[in-house]
Design a protein around this motif. Structure first.
Motif, PDB file in Angstrom:
ATOM      1  N   ARG A   1       3.180 -11.204  -6.350  1.00  0.00           N
ATOM      2  CA  ARG A   1       3.911 -11.827  -5.247  1.00  0.00           C
ATOM      3  C   ARG A   1       5.423 -11.599  -5.407  1.00  0.00           C
ATOM      4  O   ARG A   1       6.133 -11.263  -4.452  1.00  0.00           O
ATOM      5  N   LEU A   2       5.903 -11.763  -6.642  1.00  0.00           N
ATOM      6  CA  LEU A   2       7.344 -11.574  -6.891  1.00  0.00           C
ATOM      7  C   LEU A   2       7.758 -10.121  -6.652  1.00  0.00           C
ATOM      8  O   LEU A   2       8.800  -9.846  -6.070  1.00  0.00           O
ATOM      9  N   ARG A   3       6.924  -9.192  -7.125  1.00  0.00           N
ATOM     10  CA  ARG A   3       7.255  -7.774  -6.972  1.00  0.00           C
ATOM     11  C   ARG A   3       7.266  -7.349  -5.502  1.00  0.00           C
ATOM     12  O   ARG A   3       7.962  -6.424  -5.118  1.00  0.00           O
ATOM     13  N   ALA A   4       6.460  -8.040  -4.697  1.00  0.00           N
ATOM     14  CA  ALA A   4       6.318  -7.663  -3.283  1.00  0.00           C
ATOM     15  C   ALA A   4       7.434  -8.242  -2.412  1.00  0.00           C
ATOM     16  O   ALA A   4       7.474  -7.985  -1.208  1.00  0.00           O
ATOM     17  N   ARG A   5       8.325  -9.021  -3.005  1.00  0.00           N
ATOM     18  CA  ARG A   5       9.383  -9.637  -2.199  1.00  0.00           C
ATOM     19  C   ARG A   5      10.386  -8.630  -1.673  1.00  0.00           C
ATOM     20  O   ARG A   5      11.166  -8.945  -0.777  1.00  0.00           O
ATOM     21  N   GLY A   6      10.383  -7.436  -2.275  1.00  0.00           N
ATOM     22  CA  GLY A   6      11.288  -6.403  -1.791  1.00  0.00           C
ATOM     23  C   GLY A   6      12.729  -6.618  -2.215  1.00  0.00           C
ATOM     24  O   GLY A   6      13.641  -6.038  -1.645  1.00  0.00           O
ATOM     25  N   ASP A   7      12.925  -7.479  -3.209  1.00  0.00           N
ATOM     26  CA  ASP A   7      14.292  -7.649  -3.721  1.00  0.00           C
ATOM     27  C   ASP A   7      14.361  -7.150  -5.164  1.00  0.00           C
ATOM     28  O   ASP A   7      13.505  -6.408  -5.627  1.00  0.00           O
ATOM     29  N   ALA A   8      15.391  -7.591  -5.885  1.00  0.00           N
ATOM     30  CA  ALA A   8      15.628  -7.081  -7.246  1.00  0.00           C
ATOM     31  C   ALA A   8      14.469  -7.375  -8.195  1.00  0.00           C
ATOM     32  O   ALA A   8      14.308  -6.708  -9.207  1.00  0.00           O
ATOM     33  N   LEU A   9      13.647  -8.393  -7.868  1.00  0.00           N
ATOM     34  CA  LEU A   9      12.527  -8.735  -8.751  1.00  0.00           C
ATOM     35  C   LEU A   9      11.495  -7.616  -8.850  1.00  0.00           C
ATOM     36  O   LEU A   9      10.688  -7.584  -9.773  1.00  0.00           O
ATOM     37  N   ALA A  10      11.516  -6.696  -7.891  1.00  0.00           N
ATOM     38  CA  ALA A  10      10.633  -5.539  -7.978  1.00  0.00           C
ATOM     39  C   ALA A  10      10.940  -4.719  -9.228  1.00  0.00           C
ATOM     40  O   ALA A  10      10.117  -3.938  -9.687  1.00  0.00           O
ATOM     41  N   ARG A  11      12.141  -4.911  -9.779  1.00  0.00           N
ATOM     42  CA  ARG A  11      12.532  -4.143 -10.970  1.00  0.00           C
ATOM     43  C   ARG A  11      12.176  -4.848 -12.283  1.00  0.00           C
ATOM     44  O   ARG A  11      12.537  -4.382 -13.357  1.00  0.00           O
ATOM     45  N   LEU A  12      11.462  -5.966 -12.213  1.00  0.00           N
ATOM     46  CA  LEU A  12      10.964  -6.592 -13.448  1.00  0.00           C
ATOM     47  C   LEU A  12      10.134  -5.558 -14.206  1.00  0.00           C
ATOM     48  O   LEU A  12       9.379  -4.810 -13.595  1.00  0.00           O
ATOM     49  N   PRO A  13      10.237  -5.509 -15.537  1.00  0.00           N
ATOM     50  CA  PRO A  13       9.519  -4.478 -16.290  1.00  0.00           C
ATOM     51  C   PRO A  13       7.993  -4.611 -16.161  1.00  0.00           C
ATOM     52  O   PRO A  13       7.491  -5.686 -15.834  1.00  0.00           O
ATOM     53  N   GLU A  14       7.294  -3.505 -16.426  1.00  0.00           N
ATOM     54  CA  GLU A  14       5.835  -3.488 -16.320  1.00  0.00           C
ATOM     55  C   GLU A  14       5.184  -4.455 -17.312  1.00  0.00           C
ATOM     56  O   GLU A  14       4.292  -5.203 -16.959  1.00  0.00           O
ATOM     57  N   SER A  15       5.639  -4.396 -18.570  1.00  0.00           N
ATOM     58  CA  SER A  15       5.032  -5.268 -19.587  1.00  0.00           C
ATOM     59  C   SER A  15       5.812  -6.571 -19.650  1.00  0.00           C
ATOM     60  O   SER A  15       6.885  -6.643 -20.240  1.00  0.00           O
ATOM     61  N   LEU A  16       5.269  -7.590 -19.010  1.00  0.00           N
ATOM     62  CA  LEU A  16       5.958  -8.877 -18.913  1.00  0.00           C
ATOM     63  C   LEU A  16       5.351  -9.890 -19.875  1.00  0.00           C
ATOM     64  O   LEU A  16       4.134  -9.943 -20.031  1.00  0.00           O
ATOM     65  N   VAL A  17       6.211 -10.687 -20.487  1.00  0.00           N
ATOM     66  CA  VAL A  17       5.733 -11.806 -21.294  1.00  0.00           C
ATOM     67  C   VAL A  17       6.056 -13.088 -20.537  1.00  0.00           C
ATOM     68  O   VAL A  17       7.167 -13.287 -20.057  1.00  0.00           O
TER      69      VAL A  17
END
Lengths: 148, 81
Positions: free
Chosen positions: B36-52
């Motif tokens: 959901r966060l990645r789909a917001r179309g904002d800077a959160l799309a750049r969160l790294p693939e491996s998340l803790v």
């Protein structure tokens, strides 16, 4: 018998108080680890360090580590304090006191606490360099257990 | 259901905020929240693939099922000491 404790604080750490708060009458030794801000990192001159934390979780995780150390090595109380905020060169960012009936276990437990802290506790630091730049210091990715 | 998401350090810089409230369907997992966060179309799309992630202040796998009122924190690589 003193209890283990863990604190995140913006205030300067008082080493005498930390030691006194861990030692009880059954202990024959108390070992203080005193982690301080260094003037350079990888050859780059550092002016200061800014620490931030997810404070309630960091305290919970540090307490868990302190209790693991006490159980694993059979020491007395273990106390851990970590600073937040802007720290100058030479200031203590972290302090660990391990009280113990005997010194051997205290050395092992102290080492365990600092190594685990660096790998698990949600604290971050940003270095301020002498040239004015600021950068997040690269860290450890905590291991996450898969669901049972 | 409603969950609180928290961002720290470099992730806070990326998110531009330290906290977001999100509404999710019942039964949603942490992975759904990340999607959901990645789909917001904002800077959160750049969160790294491996998340803790920590749920209610304990590290938790992305398969963790969320409940109403949970606090989900995104934990960048830690650098205490």
């Amino acid at each position: 018998m003193s209890a283990c404790f863990a604190v995140i604080t913006a205030d300067a750490i008082d080493p005498a108080r930390l030691l006194a708060d861990t030692v009880s009458s059954s202990d024959g030794a108390a070992l203080l680890f005193w982690g301080v801000v260094r003037e350079q990192n990888d050859g780059r001159p550092v002016a200061d360090l800014e620490y931030s934390a997810y404070a309630p979780m960091a305290e919970k995780e540090m307490l868990r580590i302190a209790q693991e150390a006490r159980e694993q090595f059979g020491t007395g109380a273990v106390g851990v304090i970590h600073r937040t905020g802007l720290l100058a060169i030479g200031e203590a960012s972290v302090a660990i006191s391990v009280a113990s009936p005997h010194r051997g276990e205290a050395y092992e437990a102290s080492r365990y606490v600092i190594e685990q802290l660096k790998q698990r506790v949600p604290v971050w630091k940003r270095e301020g360099y002498v040239d004015g730049e600021r950068e997040w210091v690269p860290g450890f990715t905590p291991a996450v257990q898969e669901a049972q | 259901m409603n969950v609180r998401t928290l961002f720290f350090a470099s992730y806070r810089d990326l998110a531009g905020t330290d906290e977001l409230a999100l509404e999710l369907p019942a039964g949603a997992r942490v992975a759904d929240l990340v999607g959901r966060l990645r789909a917001r179309g904002d800077a959160l799309a750049r969160l790294p693939e491996s998340l803790v992630v920590a749920v209610n202040m304990d590290y938790a796998p992305l398969s963790t099922e969320l409940r109403d009122g949970d606090e989900v924190a995104f934990i960048p690589p830690v650098a205490g000491g």
